[in-house]
Write a protein that holds these residues in place. Structure first.
Motif, PDB file in Angstrom:
ATOM      1  N   THR A 282       3.524   5.138   1.040  1.00 36.03           N
ATOM      2  CA  THR A 282       3.420   6.427   1.730  1.00 36.03           C
ATOM      3  C   THR A 282       3.296   7.574   0.732  1.00 36.03           C
ATOM      4  OG1 THR A 282       4.661   5.619   3.640  1.00 36.03           O
ATOM      5  CG2 THR A 282       4.627   8.002   3.328  1.00 36.03           C
ATOM      6  N   LEU A 283       3.832   7.379  -0.468  1.00 32.37           N
ATOM      7  CA  LEU A 283       3.817   8.436  -1.480  1.00 32.37           C
ATOM      8  C   LEU A 283       2.426   8.698  -2.026  1.00 32.37           C
ATOM      9  CD1 LEU A 283       7.040   7.393  -3.433  1.00 32.37           C
ATOM     10  CD2 LEU A 283       6.820   9.156  -1.665  1.00 32.37           C
ATOM     11  N   GLN A 284       1.481   7.805  -1.776  1.00 32.65           N
ATOM     12  CA  GLN A 284       0.123   7.987  -2.280  1.00 32.65           C
ATOM     13  C   GLN A 284      -0.832   8.102  -1.085  1.00 32.65           C
ATOM     14  OE1 GLN A 284      -0.894   5.265  -5.626  1.00 32.65           O
ATOM     15  NE2 GLN A 284       1.150   4.406  -5.314  1.00 32.65           N
ATOM     16  N   ALA A 285      -1.523   9.239  -1.032  1.00 31.56           N
ATOM     17  CA  ALA A 285      -2.404   9.507   0.110  1.00 31.56           C
ATOM     18  C   ALA A 285      -3.467   8.429   0.278  1.00 31.56           C
ATOM     19  CB  ALA A 285      -3.050  10.880  -0.043  1.00 31.56           C
ATOM     20  N   ASP A 286      -3.966   7.895  -0.824  1.00 26.56           N
ATOM     21  CA  ASP A 286      -5.021   6.884  -0.713  1.00 26.56           C
ATOM     22  C   ASP A 286      -4.479   5.511  -0.304  1.00 26.56           C
ATOM     23  OD1 ASP A 286      -3.643   6.502  -3.057  1.00 26.56           O
ATOM     24  OD2 ASP A 286      -5.412   5.926  -4.228  1.00 26.56           O
ATOM     25  N   HIS A 288      -2.228   5.320   2.395  1.00 22.16           N
ATOM     26  CA  HIS A 288      -1.607   5.514   3.707  1.00 22.16           C
ATOM     27  C   HIS A 288      -1.983   4.429   4.715  1.00 22.16           C
ATOM     28  CE1 HIS A 288      -0.174   9.993   3.604  1.00 22.16           C
ATOM     29  NE2 HIS A 288       0.334   9.246   2.640  1.00 22.16           N
ATOM     30  N   SER A 289      -3.210   3.970   4.645  1.00 18.86           N
ATOM     31  CA  SER A 289      -3.597   2.907   5.588  1.00 18.86           C
ATOM     32  C   SER A 289      -2.767   1.645   5.353  1.00 18.86           C
ATOM     33  CB  SER A 289      -5.092   2.597   5.444  1.00 18.86           C
ATOM     34  OG  SER A 289      -5.401   2.140   4.134  1.00 18.86           O
ATOM     35  N   PHE A 290      -2.495   1.339   4.066  1.00 22.04           N
ATOM     36  CA  PHE A 290      -1.661   0.177   3.733  1.00 22.04           C
ATOM     37  C   PHE A 290      -0.209   0.439   4.148  1.00 22.04           C
ATOM     38  CE2 PHE A 290      -5.206   0.072   0.714  1.00 22.04           C
ATOM     39  CZ  PHE A 290      -5.677  -1.203   0.906  1.00 22.04           C
ATOM     40  N   ALA A 291       0.226   1.677   3.967  1.00 20.66           N
ATOM     41  CA  ALA A 291       1.591   2.040   4.350  1.00 20.66           C
ATOM     42  C   ALA A 291       1.785   1.886   5.855  1.00 20.66           C
ATOM     43  CB  ALA A 291       1.900   3.460   3.909  1.00 20.66           C
ATOM     44  N   MET A 292       0.821   2.375   6.638  1.00 18.97           N
ATOM     45  CA  MET A 292       0.923   2.248   8.099  1.00 18.97           C
ATOM     46  C   MET A 292       0.929   0.781   8.525  1.00 18.97           C
ATOM     47  SD  MET A 292      -1.256   5.406   9.797  1.00 18.97           S
ATOM     48  CE  MET A 292      -2.706   5.309   8.720  1.00 18.97           C
ATOM     49  N   SER A 293       0.126  -0.023   7.857  1.00 20.67           N
ATOM     50  CA  SER A 293       0.102  -1.454   8.173  1.00 20.67           C
ATOM     51  C   SER A 293       1.469  -2.089   7.900  1.00 20.67           C
ATOM     52  CB  SER A 293      -0.980  -2.152   7.352  1.00 20.67           C
ATOM     53  OG  SER A 293      -0.989  -3.538   7.588  1.00 20.67           O
ATOM     54  N   ALA A 294       2.083  -1.704   6.776  1.00 25.87           N
ATOM     55  CA  ALA A 294       3.406  -2.242   6.433  1.00 25.87           C
ATOM     56  C   ALA A 294       4.448  -1.821   7.465  1.00 25.87           C
ATOM     57  CB  ALA A 294       3.812  -1.772   5.045  1.00 25.87           C
TER      58      ALA A 294
END
Length: 381
Positions: A282-286, A288-294
């Protein structure tokens, strides 16, 4: 002619009136013997013969059989002694083996008890507020350093025995968690070893109850940022290795969760690791898609755990956390409808928690805040 008495051969006279007399015994060979009856019977002395026992097959073999009986008795006695000796040796060997096994089991139990005691002390130190913050970094390193070495050495020895892979995993988990608390980049190597051993345990058909909990041994006592903030490795290299090692562990846990759906430990560990992955990405804007998936995967995993154990407050708290984190990311990335749906679910869970604990003011405050956040996001009317 031949004498009838002594069977001596001699020449007889040609005169028929002259009886032939055997020159050897003097018997008249030519005179007939006539039996003459007398008035009184002749006294004949009886000849006594000793009556012999009749000869039978049993009596014929009696003496030799007695000999063979003695030999067989001796053989039987020797065999009996050998048999008894073998039993004594076997019993003695069994007792020695049992004693060795008992001692081994006692040593193993003592070692496990020592590990439990050490783990409890380490947990107390790791969760102590007096050791938190940058100011106490040196103290944490000094306290946790010897424990890290101990766990790593133990894990290295334990993993050599296929029967001790579970204990090796637990030791690596402890070492990884303490390195995160100490800012040591070596935790990446320990995480990779954990994933390898989890796969080896699965291949060896370990019972599901023998798998140690990563959440209990490491994740619960650490903050997500502690896994990323190391002091002995360049940040970009460490984060890349960390995400790779986390992915390896999560893949292993997913496989184990499918293989052992009845055991919640794998899903519990998976949700805890997904939280760290989601937080860091989440700390890296690029990312975010991986963060949301997690966060989505963490949410879904915790939904199943909370449904199976509705009284487990820990699952409920973590479910609300994942719902809220996911909603916040969705708001930032123009996914308002999805964010609203997740916030509604977060409010529902908080309401259930508050109803179960009506006197808990903290829960009531959190519920009020969640309702406020949802109201701000929802369209008026």
């Amino acid at each position: 002619m031949q004498c009838a008495a002594c069977h001596h051969s001699f020449d007889a006279s040609d005169d028929a009136n002259v009886p032939a007399v055997c020159p050897e015994c003097g018997s008249e060979a030519g005179r007939s013997v006539v039996a003459v009856a007398t008035a009184e019977p002749m006294a004949v002395e009886p000849i006594a013969f000793e009556q012999a026992e009749p000869i039978t097959a049993e009596s014929a073999n009696k003496a030799p059989k007695a000999k063979r009986g003695s030999s067989r008795a001796l053989t039987d006695m020797l065999l009996s002694l050998l048999f008894v000796g073998a039993i004594v040796v076997a019993v003695a060997s069994t007792l020695v083996a049992m004693r060795a096994m008992k001692q081994r089991d006692e040593f193993k139990a003592q070692a496990e008890q020592s590990d439990v005691a050490l783990g409890q002390m380490i947990d107390a130190a790791a969760n102590s507020s007096r050791l938190k913050g940058p100011a106490n970094a040196k103290a944490r390193e000094e306290i946790f350093g010897p424990a890290i070495s101990h766990y790593q050495q133990s894990a290295w020895e334990l993993r050599k025995n296929p029967e001790n892979l579970d204990r090796a995993v637990a030791a690596y988990q402890r070492a990884a968690g303490l390195q995160a608390k100490s800012g040591k980049g070596g935790l990446v190597g320990d995480l990779k070893s954990i994933a390898e051993l989890l796969d080896a345990m699965s291949a060896a058909e370990y019972d599901a109850s023998r798998y140690p909990s990563m959440n209990q041994n490491a994740l619960k006592s650490t903050a997500p940022m502690e896994w990323a903030m190391v002091k002995d490795t360049p940040m970009n290299m460490h984060v890349l290795g960390l995400l790779q090692s986390f992915q390896m562990n999560m893949s292993s846990l997913e496989n184990l969760a499918r293989k052992h759906p009845e055991n919640p430990v794998f899903r519990d560990d998976l949700a805890a690791m997904l939280k760290i992955s989601g937080t860091l990405q989440t700390l890296q804007a690029d990312r975010h898609s991986f963060a949301m998936s997690a966060w989505e995967q963490a949410r879904d995993t915790l939904e199943t755990l909370a449904r199976e154990q509705p009284a487990n407050k820990d699952y409920q708290v973590r479910l609300v956390e994942s719902l809220t984190a996911l909603a916040n990311l969705q708001k930032q990335n123009d996914k308002k409808d999805e964010a609203i749906a997740n916030l509604k679910r977060a409010v529902e869970v908080r309401e259930q928690m508050s109803q179960a604990n009506p006197d808990d003011k903290a829960l009531a405050d959190e519920l009020a805040k969640a309702k406020g956040d949802l109201a701000k996001l929802q369209p008026a009317g």
